[in-house]
Design a protein around this motif. Structure first.
Motif, PDB file in Angstrom:
ATOM      1  N   HIS A   1     -11.195  -2.284  -5.688  1.00 51.62           N
ATOM      2  CA  HIS A   1     -10.994  -3.028  -6.923  1.00 51.62           C
ATOM      3  C   HIS A   1     -12.232  -3.838  -7.291  1.00 51.62           C
ATOM      4  CE1 HIS A   1      -6.496  -2.642  -7.126  1.00 51.62           C
ATOM      5  NE2 HIS A   1      -6.679  -2.402  -5.835  1.00 51.62           N
TER       6      HIS A   1
ATOM      7  N   MET B 195      -9.038  -0.990 -10.679  1.00 48.74           N
ATOM      8  CA  MET B 195      -9.604  -0.177  -9.617  1.00 48.74           C
ATOM      9  C   MET B 195     -10.928   0.407 -10.090  1.00 48.74           C
ATOM     10  SD  MET B 195      -6.382   1.844  -7.937  1.00 48.74           S
ATOM     11  CE  MET B 195      -5.057   0.935  -7.136  1.00 48.74           C
TER      12      MET B 195
ATOM     13  N   SER C  76      -1.438  -5.789   4.350  1.00 46.05           N
ATOM     14  CA  SER C  76      -2.767  -5.333   3.941  1.00 46.05           C
ATOM     15  C   SER C  76      -3.835  -6.372   4.246  1.00 46.05           C
ATOM     16  CB  SER C  76      -2.778  -5.021   2.434  1.00 46.05           C
ATOM     17  OG  SER C  76      -1.794  -4.073   2.108  1.00 46.05           O
TER      18      SER C  76
ATOM     19  N   THR D 147      -8.902   4.731  -4.574  1.00 47.86           N
ATOM     20  CA  THR D 147      -7.511   4.346  -4.720  1.00 47.86           C
ATOM     21  C   THR D 147      -7.282   2.887  -4.362  1.00 47.86           C
ATOM     22  OG1 THR D 147      -6.897   6.596  -4.122  1.00 47.86           O
ATOM     23  CG2 THR D 147      -5.153   4.946  -4.084  1.00 47.86           C
ATOM     24  N   HIS D 148      -8.008   2.382  -3.372  1.00 49.59           N
ATOM     25  CA  HIS D 148      -7.793   1.019  -2.904  1.00 49.59           C
ATOM     26  C   HIS D 148      -9.070   0.177  -3.012  1.00 49.59           C
ATOM     27  CE1 HIS D 148      -3.909   2.331  -1.650  1.00 49.59           C
ATOM     28  NE2 HIS D 148      -4.394   3.172  -0.766  1.00 49.59           N
TER      29      HIS D 148
ATOM     30  N   LEU E 222       0.828  -1.201   0.000  1.00 49.65           N
ATOM     31  CA  LEU E 222       0.000   0.000   0.000  1.00 49.65           C
ATOM     32  C   LEU E 222       0.861   1.249   0.000  1.00 49.65           C
ATOM     33  CD1 LEU E 222      -2.973  -0.610   2.440  1.00 49.65           C
ATOM     34  CD2 LEU E 222      -3.065  -0.217  -0.003  1.00 49.65           C
TER      35      LEU E 222
ATOM     36  N   LYS F 224     -11.990  -4.008  -1.092  1.00 50.36           N
ATOM     37  CA  LYS F 224     -11.360  -2.820  -0.520  1.00 50.36           C
ATOM     38  C   LYS F 224     -10.086  -3.253   0.192  1.00 50.36           C
ATOM     39  CE  LYS F 224     -15.623  -0.199   0.156  1.00 50.36           C
ATOM     40  NZ  LYS F 224     -16.411   0.598   1.118  1.00 50.36           N
ATOM     41  N   VAL F 225      -9.035  -2.493  -0.020  1.00 50.44           N
ATOM     42  CA  VAL F 225      -7.733  -2.827   0.547  1.00 50.44           C
ATOM     43  C   VAL F 225      -7.411  -1.848   1.674  1.00 50.44           C
ATOM     44  CG1 VAL F 225      -5.311  -3.278   0.063  1.00 50.44           C
ATOM     45  CG2 VAL F 225      -7.021  -3.607  -1.745  1.00 50.44           C
TER      46      VAL F 225
ATOM     47  N   TYR G  69      -7.606  -7.527   2.720  1.00 46.75           N
ATOM     48  CA  TYR G  69      -8.441  -7.428   1.538  1.00 46.75           C
ATOM     49  C   TYR G  69      -9.860  -7.821   1.950  1.00 46.75           C
ATOM     50  CZ  TYR G  69      -3.848  -7.362  -0.586  1.00 46.75           C
ATOM     51  OH  TYR G  69      -2.549  -7.040  -0.893  1.00 46.75           O
TER      52      TYR G  69
END
Length: 350
Positions: free
Chosen positions: A84, A77, A133, A81-82, A25, A98-99, A135
């Motif tokens: 997908h 994406m 991270s 930003t995070h 990240l 979402k990350v 997920y």
């Protein structure tokens, strides 16, 4: 392996998996090189689930934007930003992923754990964790209400009542379980079906979990177009639930009229209008619709309806049926429609 995550007396079953491979990240951290994928990760994937490609430069070669996290394939994406688009490599079912950083993800998903299952609130399907991270996978959606209203310009009262009733039920459920949403807006609600008849409340990461019956908040948090006057005026605490109801009033007004009740290009002028709390409701709306909007957009928080009381309003119980001779006036060129913030309107937070 199944575990139960707990926050207070409520539990949410989550599937936690551990993976060794993940993308960093931190933008400053070195990124691992990935081999170029010349074909879909699974020959059996349906065409709509195969990798989409994007060109890195004009005339340059196309590169697939995908990585594998456990049994999931993360594709392009989508909204942030995070965030997908993702697909399960075995079932071929689509998800939204979402990350989050490992240091913050439990705090961010705590509101989901606090709430009991509800038809109009999104739930976590699975969590896959790595070293840096987490997920978090949700059921896929078919677009958000902000984009839908912008496309439709305004909704007929019967359709608006059907959709807004689901929004109000979601908010009432959250309030009943001690969750204040704070950053409530059209974009928070997404369609759960392709026919766009069912809505779910998504993105609870900005929510606040109450410790008791007191819903007093002190932080200034929200989108300018939806923020209540008490948040702008108060130097002390304010009612978080009442602020959510104000935001719901802005949501309903925008759905019915096609523009925000308070809008200006200059933030100072916008906040001045909100502080005064003066807005106009088109005469073309039915009396019941006007009544409900005004009952939520009352300048004094204690005079607003509570979320559970909204569900009892005659406009919702009648299905938003307006008189047959009621027609919306043509739009003028001076109307300020719902603006297009692109894929992410996080810059509009106070």
């Amino acid at each position: 392996m199944s575990v139960n995550m707990q926050s207070g007396p409520y539990t949410l079953p989550l599937r936690l998996k551990r993976v060794d491979f993940e993308e960093p990240l931190d933008g400053d951290a070195p990124k691992r090189k990935r081999p170029r994928l010349s074909q879909p990760p699974s020959p059996g994937l349906a065409p709509c689930l195969r990798l989409r490609t994007q060109s890195l430069s004009a005339g340059g070669p196309e590169q697939p934007c995908a990585s594998r996290i456990g049994p999931y394939i993360l594709l392009e994406m989508t909204e942030g930003t995070h965030t997908h688009r993702a697909v399960h490599s075995v079932t071929e079912k689509e998800y939204t992923c979402k990350v989050f950083s490992m240091s913050k993800y439990q705090q961010l998903i705590a509101p989901y754990a606090r709430l009991q299952p509800h038809d109009n609130v999104s739930h976590i399907a699975e969590v896959v964790t790595g070293e840096r991270s987490a997920y978090v996978f949700f059921e896929r959606n078919y677009g958000d209400m902000h984009s839908y209203v912008r496309t439709c310009k305004r909704l007929a009262e019967d359709e608006a009542a059907h959709l807004f009733g689901q929004m109000a039920r979601a908010v009432a459920h959250c309030h009943e379980r001690g969750v204040v949403l704070r950053d409530l807006k059209l974009r928070k609600f997404v369609f759960a079906d392709q026919q766009r008849t069912k809505l779910v409340l998504q993105d609870l990461e900005d929510s606040c979990i109450l410790k008791g019956e007191d819903d007093s908040l002190t932080d200034k948090h929200g989108c300018p177009a939806y923020v209540g006057p008490e948040i702008l005026n108060s130097r002390h605490s304010y009612s978080g639930k009442a602020a959510d109801v104000w935001s719901l009033g802005v949501v309903l007004y925008t759905m019915l009229v096609g523009r925000y009740p308070f809008q200006d290009a200059e933030p100072a002028a916008l906040f001045g209008k909100i502080r005064r709390g003066v807005f106009t409701v088109p005469d073309s709306l039915s009396p019941r619709a006007k009544c409900l909007v005004r009952c939520m957009l009352r300048r004094t928080p204690s005079e607003r309806l509570e979320a559970a009381e909204i569900l009892l309003h005659p406009w919702l119980s009648s299905g938003g049926m307006a008189p047959t001779d009621t027609h919306l006036a043509p739009r003028s060129h001076t109307d300020q429609v719902v603006p297009d913030f692109g894929g992410n309107d996080s810059e509009d937070l106070l």
